[in-house]
Design a protein around this motif. Structure first.
Motif, PDB file in Angstrom:
ATOM      1  N   THR A  15       0.837  -1.190   0.000  1.00 15.91           N
ATOM      2  CA  THR A  15       0.000   0.000   0.000  1.00 15.91           C
ATOM      3  C   THR A  15       0.876   1.244   0.000  1.00 15.91           C
ATOM      4  O   THR A  15       1.959   1.256   0.593  1.00 15.91           O
ATOM      5  N   GLY A  16       0.428   2.292  -0.689  1.00 15.70           N
ATOM      6  CA  GLY A  16       1.180   3.541  -0.721  1.00 15.70           C
ATOM      7  C   GLY A  16       2.315   3.523  -1.718  1.00 15.70           C
ATOM      8  O   GLY A  16       2.633   2.510  -2.330  1.00 15.70           O
ATOM      9  N   ARG A  22       4.554  -0.671  -7.882  1.00 18.17           N
ATOM     10  CA  ARG A  22       3.957  -1.832  -7.230  1.00 18.17           C
ATOM     11  C   ARG A  22       4.159  -3.089  -8.071  1.00 18.17           C
ATOM     12  O   ARG A  22       4.425  -4.175  -7.547  1.00 18.17           O
ATOM     13  N   ALA A  49       4.186  -0.908   3.745  1.00 12.75           N
ATOM     14  CA  ALA A  49       3.688   0.458   3.586  1.00 12.75           C
ATOM     15  C   ALA A  49       4.803   1.449   3.872  1.00 12.75           C
ATOM     16  O   ALA A  49       5.854   1.098   4.419  1.00 12.75           O
ATOM     17  N   ASN A  50       4.582   2.725   3.488  1.00 14.38           N
ATOM     18  CA  ASN A  50       5.512   3.775   3.880  1.00 14.38           C
ATOM     19  C   ASN A  50       4.993   4.430   5.163  1.00 14.38           C
ATOM     20  O   ASN A  50       3.818   4.292   5.507  1.00 14.38           O
ATOM     21  N   GLU A  53       1.787   6.527   4.875  1.00 10.59           N
ATOM     22  CA  GLU A  53       0.586   5.720   4.636  1.00 10.59           C
ATOM     23  C   GLU A  53       0.101   5.099   5.943  1.00 10.59           C
ATOM     24  O   GLU A  53      -1.093   5.050   6.225  1.00 10.59           O
ATOM     25  N   TYR A  54       1.061   4.606   6.740  1.00  8.77           N
ATOM     26  CA  TYR A  54       0.684   4.004   8.017  1.00  8.77           C
ATOM     27  C   TYR A  54       0.066   5.041   8.967  1.00  8.77           C
ATOM     28  O   TYR A  54      -0.931   4.786   9.623  1.00  8.77           O
ATOM     29  N   THR A  58      -4.970   4.212   6.590  1.00 11.20           N
ATOM     30  CA  THR A  58      -5.805   3.888   5.434  1.00 11.20           C
ATOM     31  C   THR A  58      -6.563   2.587   5.678  1.00 11.20           C
ATOM     32  O   THR A  58      -6.344   1.897   6.668  1.00 11.20           O
ATOM     33  N   LYS A  60      -6.372  -0.293   4.219  1.00 13.15           N
ATOM     34  CA  LYS A  60      -5.510  -1.480   4.287  1.00 13.15           C
ATOM     35  C   LYS A  60      -4.773  -1.552   5.616  1.00 13.15           C
ATOM     36  O   LYS A  60      -4.612  -2.632   6.198  1.00 13.15           O
ATOM     37  N   VAL A  61      -4.305  -0.409   6.111  1.00 10.02           N
ATOM     38  CA  VAL A  61      -3.604  -0.378   7.392  1.00 10.02           C
ATOM     39  C   VAL A  61      -4.539  -0.814   8.522  1.00 10.02           C
ATOM     40  O   VAL A  61      -4.178  -1.635   9.379  1.00 10.02           O
ATOM     41  N   ILE A  71       3.015  -4.830   9.993  1.00  4.66           N
ATOM     42  CA  ILE A  71       3.056  -3.792   8.967  1.00  4.66           C
ATOM     43  C   ILE A  71       4.502  -3.295   8.929  1.00  4.66           C
ATOM     44  O   ILE A  71       4.999  -2.731   9.897  1.00  4.66           O
ATOM     45  N   ASP A  73       8.100  -1.626   6.704  1.00 10.08           N
ATOM     46  CA  ASP A  73       8.489  -0.717   5.630  1.00 10.08           C
ATOM     47  C   ASP A  73       9.215  -1.486   4.531  1.00 10.08           C
ATOM     48  O   ASP A  73       9.488  -2.684   4.650  1.00 10.08           O
TER      49      ASP A  73
END
Length: 227
Positions: A15-16, A22, A49-50, A53-54, A58, A60-61, A71, A73
């Motif tokens: 994500t992100g 991707r 994720a970055n 984004e976390y 979001t 997904k998070v 989760i 990086d």
């Protein structure tokens, strides 16, 4: 030959915005034996994720935290690729402790299950008045009784033969029938599948081993046998 499969058994969701597209990242994961998912599902094992984004929490998070998934990086992916194996996520976590309530509850559940399964310790059930009985240990799979006493010797002989074969396969030695020159067993990649036929008093085995030859290449060796 067998290449390092760093992400074997993993289903990774991304994500992100990361340093690569991707599609490029997902292709790299699949090349090293992993799978990818476009959303967080029951099959997902990691969310990459970055930090921004976390922090934005979001969908997904939030879904990953709800399932107690780690989760991490992007550096975790890079480190696993360089090491040629799956690395511990602790250094790369964005959600301290793995996120969600599931990781905290898992050790207690595991300990309770282990205590209930131990043959020498009766289940005590702290919160339930009548806990389910523990699963019987493998040696007691056939409960002795007057009606089954004649088969006790046959079952015991078949089980003893199966246990001996499994012990021999997990001894850490390369199977004598392996044709790979200078083969060395790869630690942890050795198993024996066993089928016991009580009626015929025999066992069938399927031996699977991953070995490395003297040149550093990897091979999967399999062999059937019957006893």
């Amino acid at each position: 030959s067998f290449h390092h499969m760093a992400f074997a058994g993993c289903t990774i969701c991304i994500t992100g915005a990361l340093s690569q597209t991707r599609g490029t990242i997902e292709k790299g994961v699949k090349t090293l034996g992993g799978s990818t998912s476009s959303s967080v599902t029951n099959a997902t094992t990691h969310l990459v994720a970055n930090p921004a984004e976390y922090a934005s929490k979001t969908a997904k998070v939030l879904a990953a935290e709800g399932k107690g998934l780690p989760i991490v990086d992007e550096e975790w992916l890079t480190a696993c690729k360089k090491a040629g194996k799956l690395l511990d996520v602790k250094k790369y976590l964005l959600n301290a402790g793995g996120g969600g309530k599931t990781p905290a509850a898992a050790p207690a559940k595991t300990a309770k299950t282990a205590k209930a399964a131990a043959p020498s310790t009766p289940p005590r059930g702290k919160k339930r008045g009548a806990p389910d009985p523990p699963s019987p240990p493998p040696a007691a799979a056939v409960t002795p009784s007057p009606s089954v006493t004649p088969q006790k010797t046959k079952v015991g002989a078949a089980r003893a033969s199966a246990d001996a074969a499994a012990k021999a396969s997990s001894s850490g030695a390369v199977d004598p029938s392996c044709p790979v020159a200078g083969a060395q067993l790869v630690d942890g990649w050795d198993c024996t599948l066993n089928q016991t036929n009580i009626g015929n008093n025999n066992n069938k085995y399927y031996i699977i081993q991953m070995v490395r030859d003297s040149a550093g290449s990897y091979h999967v060796f399999t062999r059937r046998r019957r006893r």
